[in-house]
Design a protein around this motif. Structure first.
Motif, PDB file in Angstrom:
ATOM      1  N   LYS A   8      10.977  45.170 -48.860  1.00 22.43           N
ATOM      2  CA  LYS A   8      12.136  45.941 -48.799  1.00 22.43           C
ATOM      3  C   LYS A   8      11.907  47.122 -47.560  1.00 22.43           C
ATOM      4  O   LYS A   8      12.820  47.274 -46.968  1.00 22.43           O
ATOM      5  N   TYR A   9      10.800  47.874 -47.751  1.00 20.91           N
ATOM      6  CA  TYR A   9      10.739  48.999 -46.703  1.00 20.91           C
ATOM      7  C   TYR A   9       9.633  48.663 -45.379  1.00 20.91           C
ATOM      8  O   TYR A   9       9.723  49.367 -44.775  1.00 20.91           O
ATOM      9  N   ASP A  61      18.180  52.787 -50.289  1.00 18.44           N
ATOM     10  CA  ASP A  61      17.192  52.577 -49.656  1.00 18.44           C
ATOM     11  C   ASP A  61      16.247  53.913 -49.433  1.00 18.44           C
ATOM     12  O   ASP A  61      15.779  54.013 -48.280  1.00 18.44           O
TER      13      ASP A  61
END
Length: 188
Positions: free
Chosen positions: A19-20, A77
């Motif tokens: 995701k990051y 996020d």
């Protein structure tokens, strides 16, 4: 709720990597924030619960921080360190605040409360790896499975909290009706 936290901690480095876009090393470091926070906050929350004599209120904080952490992972996020800190606080509060005091605010319903919590944890340990593995293979990515996991974990935290609230107020209602019955007998 431990049943929700530990599978996430085990799978989170892959989630953070995907995701990051963190390196495997950085993802592992961030995942360890959960246990480091729990290590530090468990005795603090236990001390506060003992001194305040309000473990139920601190238990509310535990459920809220845990649900918030999973919602942050799934829906934002924002830097995952914040979610890991919240998750560590939620994890650390379970034993010194919640589990040790469940009998104090559920009295005769304590066994039912423990049973519900253990059933939920066992269900999570059983079904989550199966669903997660299926989704990872189907989507060829960890992200959809972990987002679903985070959302269901947040929902599970909320439902567990609501179950305990219902049992708590039902128990208080039963205590009050027992007191009224006793006072009527004494007056007669």
């Amino acid at each position: 709720m431990n049943g929700i936290v530990w599978p996430f901690v085990a799978l989170s480095p892959d989630f953070f990597h995907e995701k990051y876009h963190y390196s495997a090393e950085r993802s592992g470091q961030i995942a360890s924030v959960v246990t480091i926070t729990a290590l530090i906050s468990a005795p603090i929350l236990g001390y506060i619960a003992d001194k305040s004599k309000k473990p139920f209120h601190i238990g509310v904080l535990v459920f809220i921080t845990e649900a918030l952490s999973f919602a942050l992972f799934a829906l934002t996020d924002i830097n995952p360190i914040l979610g890991c800190v919240f998750l560590g606080i939620g994890l650390s509060g379970l034993a010194p605040v919640f589990y040790t005091n469940i009998s104090a605010f559920l009295d005769e319903k304590a066994s039912l409360g423990f049973g519900i919590l253990r059933t939920a944890e066992t269900f999570v340990f059983t079904i989550v790896p199966f669903i997660f593995g299926y989704m990872a293979e189907y989507f060829e990515s960890f992200r959809p499975g972990l987002i679903l996991f985070c959302l269901s974990a947040a929902l599970g935290s909320i439902l567990s909290f609501l179950t305990i609230i219902i049992l708590y107020f039902q128990n208080r209602k039963n205590k009050n009706s027992d007191k009224n019955k006793t006072s009527n007998i004494v007056i007669s």
